[in-house]
Design a protein around this motif. Structure first.
Motif, PDB file in Angstrom:
ATOM      1  N   PRO A  48      65.292  66.686 -37.488  1.00  0.00           N
ATOM      2  CA  PRO A  48      66.232  66.058 -36.427  1.00  0.00           C
ATOM      3  C   PRO A  48      66.885  64.922 -36.588  1.00  0.00           C
ATOM      4  O   PRO A  48      68.126  64.871 -36.201  1.00  0.00           O
ATOM      5  CB  PRO A  48      65.272  66.305 -35.201  1.00  0.00           C
ATOM      6  CG  PRO A  48      64.147  67.109 -35.659  1.00  0.00           C
ATOM      7  CD  PRO A  48      63.970  66.880 -37.211  1.00  0.00           C
ATOM      8  N   ALA A  49      65.968  63.884 -37.054  1.00  0.00           N
ATOM      9  CA  ALA A  49      66.765  62.651 -37.388  1.00  0.00           C
ATOM     10  C   ALA A  49      67.832  62.623 -38.384  1.00  0.00           C
ATOM     11  O   ALA A  49      68.801  61.995 -38.444  1.00  0.00           O
ATOM     12  CB  ALA A  49      65.764  61.691 -37.767  1.00  0.00           C
ATOM     13  N   THR A  50      67.450  63.354 -39.445  1.00  0.00           N
ATOM     14  CA  THR A  50      68.466  63.674 -40.663  1.00  0.00           C
ATOM     15  C   THR A  50      69.721  64.489 -39.974  1.00  0.00           C
ATOM     16  O   THR A  50      71.078  64.113 -40.571  1.00  0.00           O
ATOM     17  CB  THR A  50      67.917  64.381 -41.811  1.00  0.00           C
ATOM     18  OG1 THR A  50      66.873  63.719 -42.102  1.00  0.00           O
ATOM     19  CG2 THR A  50      69.062  64.570 -42.870  1.00  0.00           C
ATOM     20  N   LYS A  51      69.511  65.308 -39.111  1.00  0.00           N
ATOM     21  CA  LYS A  51      70.722  66.175 -38.686  1.00  0.00           C
ATOM     22  C   LYS A  51      71.516  65.054 -37.971  1.00  0.00           C
ATOM     23  O   LYS A  51      72.971  65.231 -38.001  1.00  0.00           O
ATOM     24  CB  LYS A  51      70.189  67.211 -37.704  1.00  0.00           C
ATOM     25  CG  LYS A  51      71.222  67.958 -36.932  1.00  0.00           C
ATOM     26  CD  LYS A  51      72.028  68.989 -38.120  1.00  0.00           C
ATOM     27  CE  LYS A  51      73.057  69.724 -37.357  1.00  0.00           C
ATOM     28  NZ  LYS A  51      73.898  70.535 -38.285  1.00  0.00           N
ATOM     29  N   VAL A  52      71.054  64.383 -37.116  1.00  0.00           N
ATOM     30  CA  VAL A  52      71.923  63.251 -36.207  1.00  0.00           C
ATOM     31  C   VAL A  52      72.839  62.364 -37.216  1.00  0.00           C
ATOM     32  O   VAL A  52      73.742  62.013 -36.937  1.00  0.00           O
ATOM     33  CB  VAL A  52      70.778  62.474 -35.404  1.00  0.00           C
ATOM     34  CG1 VAL A  52      71.660  61.211 -34.459  1.00  0.00           C
ATOM     35  CG2 VAL A  52      70.313  63.397 -34.085  1.00  0.00           C
ATOM     36  N   ALA A  53      72.007  61.868 -38.312  1.00  0.00           N
ATOM     37  CA  ALA A  53      72.598  61.067 -39.147  1.00  0.00           C
ATOM     38  C   ALA A  53      73.640  61.551 -40.040  1.00  0.00           C
ATOM     39  O   ALA A  53      74.712  61.001 -39.989  1.00  0.00           O
ATOM     40  CB  ALA A  53      71.563  60.206 -40.053  1.00  0.00           C
ATOM     41  N   HIS A  58      75.376  72.964 -43.296  1.00  0.00           N
ATOM     42  CA  HIS A  58      75.547  74.302 -43.183  1.00  0.00           C
ATOM     43  C   HIS A  58      74.711  75.054 -42.186  1.00  0.00           C
ATOM     44  O   HIS A  58      75.402  75.969 -41.714  1.00  0.00           O
ATOM     45  CB  HIS A  58      75.306  75.079 -44.724  1.00  0.00           C
ATOM     46  CG  HIS A  58      75.926  74.548 -45.604  1.00  0.00           C
ATOM     47  ND1 HIS A  58      77.374  74.809 -46.116  1.00  0.00           N
ATOM     48  CD2 HIS A  58      75.604  73.808 -46.840  1.00  0.00           C
ATOM     49  CE1 HIS A  58      77.623  74.173 -47.226  1.00  0.00           C
ATOM     50  NE2 HIS A  58      76.641  73.419 -47.575  1.00  0.00           N
ATOM     51  N   VAL A  59      73.638  74.431 -41.909  1.00  0.00           N
ATOM     52  CA  VAL A  59      72.641  75.279 -40.926  1.00  0.00           C
ATOM     53  C   VAL A  59      72.125  74.196 -39.909  1.00  0.00           C
ATOM     54  O   VAL A  59      72.180  72.862 -40.051  1.00  0.00           O
ATOM     55  CB  VAL A  59      71.409  75.936 -41.406  1.00  0.00           C
ATOM     56  CG1 VAL A  59      71.993  76.956 -42.368  1.00  0.00           C
ATOM     57  CG2 VAL A  59      70.627  74.939 -42.288  1.00  0.00           C
ATOM     58  N   THR A  60      71.572  74.447 -38.743  1.00  0.00           N
ATOM     59  CA  THR A  60      71.053  73.405 -37.751  1.00  0.00           C
ATOM     60  C   THR A  60      69.777  73.062 -38.376  1.00  0.00           C
ATOM     61  O   THR A  60      69.096  73.894 -39.200  1.00  0.00           O
ATOM     62  CB  THR A  60      70.745  74.162 -36.586  1.00  0.00           C
ATOM     63  OG1 THR A  60      69.973  75.491 -36.828  1.00  0.00           O
ATOM     64  CG2 THR A  60      72.213  74.994 -35.883  1.00  0.00           C
ATOM     65  N   LEU A  79      60.625  71.999 -33.950  1.00  0.00           N
ATOM     66  CA  LEU A  79      61.267  72.603 -33.143  1.00  0.00           C
ATOM     67  C   LEU A  79      61.548  72.068 -31.865  1.00  0.00           C
ATOM     68  O   LEU A  79      62.585  72.191 -31.028  1.00  0.00           O
ATOM     69  CB  LEU A  79      60.756  74.071 -33.148  1.00  0.00           C
ATOM     70  CG  LEU A  79      60.963  74.814 -34.311  1.00  0.00           C
ATOM     71  CD1 LEU A  79      60.206  76.346 -34.143  1.00  0.00           C
ATOM     72  CD2 LEU A  79      62.407  75.162 -34.744  1.00  0.00           C
ATOM     73  N   ALA A  80      60.587  71.469 -31.204  1.00  0.00           N
ATOM     74  CA  ALA A  80      60.492  70.832 -29.845  1.00  0.00           C
ATOM     75  C   ALA A  80      61.191  69.789 -29.778  1.00  0.00           C
ATOM     76  O   ALA A  80      62.043  69.633 -28.969  1.00  0.00           O
ATOM     77  CB  ALA A  80      59.008  70.608 -29.619  1.00  0.00           C
ATOM     78  N   LEU A  81      61.564  68.886 -31.041  1.00  0.00           N
ATOM     79  CA  LEU A  81      62.306  67.920 -31.021  1.00  0.00           C
ATOM     80  C   LEU A  81      63.743  68.381 -31.141  1.00  0.00           C
ATOM     81  O   LEU A  81      64.656  67.538 -30.542  1.00  0.00           O
ATOM     82  CB  LEU A  81      61.988  66.758 -32.129  1.00  0.00           C
ATOM     83  CG  LEU A  81      60.426  65.844 -32.058  1.00  0.00           C
ATOM     84  CD1 LEU A  81      60.240  65.379 -33.208  1.00  0.00           C
ATOM     85  CD2 LEU A  81      60.752  64.737 -31.021  1.00  0.00           C
ATOM     86  N   ALA A  82      64.040  69.221 -31.922  1.00  0.00           N
ATOM     87  CA  ALA A  82      65.408  69.868 -32.115  1.00  0.00           C
ATOM     88  C   ALA A  82      65.999  70.274 -30.645  1.00  0.00           C
ATOM     89  O   ALA A  82      66.898  70.058 -30.363  1.00  0.00           O
ATOM     90  CB  ALA A  82      65.391  71.004 -33.067  1.00  0.00           C
ATOM     91  N   ALA A  83      65.068  70.939 -29.904  1.00  0.00           N
ATOM     92  CA  ALA A  83      65.494  71.458 -28.638  1.00  0.00           C
ATOM     93  C   ALA A  83      65.499  70.435 -27.628  1.00  0.00           C
ATOM     94  O   ALA A  83      66.604  70.353 -26.904  1.00  0.00           O
ATOM     95  CB  ALA A  83      64.473  72.272 -28.064  1.00  0.00           C
ATOM     96  N   THR A  84      64.687  69.247 -27.918  1.00  0.00           N
ATOM     97  CA  THR A  84      64.833  68.402 -26.575  1.00  0.00           C
ATOM     98  C   THR A  84      65.860  66.970 -27.127  1.00  0.00           C
ATOM     99  O   THR A  84      66.679  66.680 -26.141  1.00  0.00           O
ATOM    100  CB  THR A  84      63.391  67.381 -26.655  1.00  0.00           C
ATOM    101  OG1 THR A  84      62.178  68.555 -26.337  1.00  0.00           O
ATOM    102  CG2 THR A  84      63.423  66.395 -25.667  1.00  0.00           C
ATOM    103  N   LEU A  85      65.761  66.691 -28.304  1.00  0.00           N
ATOM    104  CA  LEU A  85      66.739  65.658 -28.576  1.00  0.00           C
ATOM    105  C   LEU A  85      68.259  66.129 -28.847  1.00  0.00           C
ATOM    106  O   LEU A  85      69.518  65.459 -28.673  1.00  0.00           O
ATOM    107  CB  LEU A  85      66.331  64.927 -29.788  1.00  0.00           C
ATOM    108  CG  LEU A  85      64.791  64.200 -29.480  1.00  0.00           C
ATOM    109  CD1 LEU A  85      64.405  63.504 -30.658  1.00  0.00           C
ATOM    110  CD2 LEU A  85      64.910  63.232 -28.371  1.00  0.00           C
ATOM    111  N   LEU A  86      68.403  67.355 -29.705  1.00  0.00           N
ATOM    112  CA  LEU A  86      69.618  67.866 -30.120  1.00  0.00           C
ATOM    113  C   LEU A  86      70.277  68.962 -29.224  1.00  0.00           C
ATOM    114  O   LEU A  86      71.378  69.381 -29.423  1.00  0.00           O
ATOM    115  CB  LEU A  86      69.336  68.266 -31.560  1.00  0.00           C
ATOM    116  CG  LEU A  86      69.104  67.256 -32.570  1.00  0.00           C
ATOM    117  CD1 LEU A  86      68.859  67.773 -34.055  1.00  0.00           C
ATOM    118  CD2 LEU A  86      69.837  65.966 -32.677  1.00  0.00           C
ATOM    119  N   HIS A  87      69.208  69.424 -28.467  1.00  0.00           N
ATOM    120  CA  HIS A  87      69.804  70.386 -27.425  1.00  0.00           C
ATOM    121  C   HIS A  87      70.175  71.634 -28.207  1.00  0.00           C
ATOM    122  O   HIS A  87      71.094  72.465 -27.603  1.00  0.00           O
ATOM    123  CB  HIS A  87      70.897  70.016 -26.501  1.00  0.00           C
ATOM    124  CG  HIS A  87      70.704  68.766 -25.883  1.00  0.00           C
ATOM    125  ND1 HIS A  87      69.868  68.763 -24.847  1.00  0.00           N
ATOM    126  CD2 HIS A  87      71.202  67.505 -25.986  1.00  0.00           C
ATOM    127  CE1 HIS A  87      69.722  67.432 -24.330  1.00  0.00           C
ATOM    128  NE2 HIS A  87      70.683  66.891 -24.860  1.00  0.00           N
TER     129      HIS A  87
END
Length: 298
Positions: A34-39, A101-103, A264-272
């Motif tokens: 999730p942190a990498t996705k944000v960055a 390419h993916v979430t 998965l919990a963090l992805a749902a919570t932080l990245l919606h």
């Protein structure tokens, strides 16, 4: 009496410490994707990989200097190069590219393959020999993950899935090799020396690949870079390598199956991001396989 019992069974105490350290490492790693996705939304993935390794390398160099750590011997260099290739360069770069390419929720599911990858390299590089039943349950769990990925339509983003599979292989190698080396060199020393060994290459390349201006980078992107540099690249490995060395690479490596739950919990919570019931179902099924495999790891 309790103290005497612990002294008479030091293996059990060491094994418990291994599982505790491994669990802490997994919790720290769970926020990595999730942190990498944000960055990666604002940083180029190549620069992100080089920057996180460079930042962690500078911190590791200072840590080694302050604590006056003993330098690794010549015979350790090949293993340190494998660790650096697997977890300093390979896994971070491949996952950062995949996330274009993916979430992050989708890539987290692929982490279900990490225990099998780590266990395989534990045999090849770590000299461990789990019982046949272990492999049955491990392969079953991996098959469930792959089947889920196929059911989601692999043709939608084949690049992302292929990159994640390669990342899992590289990470498994880095985990097993680092854990083996930790038995003689120490957990925090292994990741620190691997980062320092990479620093002369990573730091100049980070400078060359840096964007012309950082003015438009948002605080969340900076936070993502900071997290994966300090926690994912250094602190998490201190606990993880120590846990693998204490409790066994194949056995403690099964804790990685908890990572999708937290991720998965963090992805749902932080990245919606949307986390389907199918994702949770796959993760739960794989974890049941891991619990079974753990019984036959030794």
């Amino acid at each position: 009496m309790e103290r005497t019992s612990n002294l008479q069974n030091p293996g059990a105490e060491k094994n418990l410490s291994g599982w505790i350290n491994g669990f802490i490492g997994v919790v720290i790693f769970s926020a990595s994707l999730p942190a990498t996705k944000v960055a990666v939304l604002e940083f180029d993935p190549v620069f992100l990989t080089l920057a996180r390794a460079s930042i962690a390398g500078v911190i590791a160099l200072a840590l080694l200097g302050v604590l006056k750590a003993k330098r690794p011997e010549r015979r350790h260099l090949f293993s340190l190069l494998l660790v650096a290739t697997g977890v300093v360069v390979g896994f971070p770069l491949l996952t950062a590219l995949a996330l274009q390419h993916v979430t992050s929720a989708h890539t987290i599911v692929f982490l279900g393959l990490l225990p099998l990858s780590t266990a395989a390299f534990a045999v090849v590089r770590g000299g461990e020999h789990p019982r046949p039943a272990f492999w049955i349950f491990s392969m079953l769990g991996s098959a469930i993950v792959v089947a889920y990925a196929l059911s989601q339509g692999l043709t939608v983003a084949p690049e992302g899935d292929i990159l994640m599979l390669l990342a899992v292989l590289m990470c498994g190698l880095g985990y097993a090799e680092g854990a083996k080396l930790s038995r003689t060199l120490g957990g925090w020393q292994v990741i620190s020396w691997a980062l320092v060994l990479s620093l002369p290459v990573m730091a100049p390349l980070a400078g060359l690949s840096a964007p012309s201006s950082f003015a438009g980078i948002s605080p969340p992107a900076w936070f993502g870079l900071a997290y994966i540099s300090v926690f994912s690249m250094l602190i998490g490995f201190i606990f993880w390598y120590r846990g693998l060395a204490q409790g066994g690479i194949a056995a403690v490596g099964q804790l990685q199956l908890l990572q999708p739950f937290f991720g998965l919990a963090l992805a749902a919570t932080l990245l919606h991001e949307t986390v389907s019931m199918g994702m949770f179902g796959v993760t739960a099924a794989v974890i049941l396989c891991v619990i079974s495999a753990r019984k036959f790891a030794n």
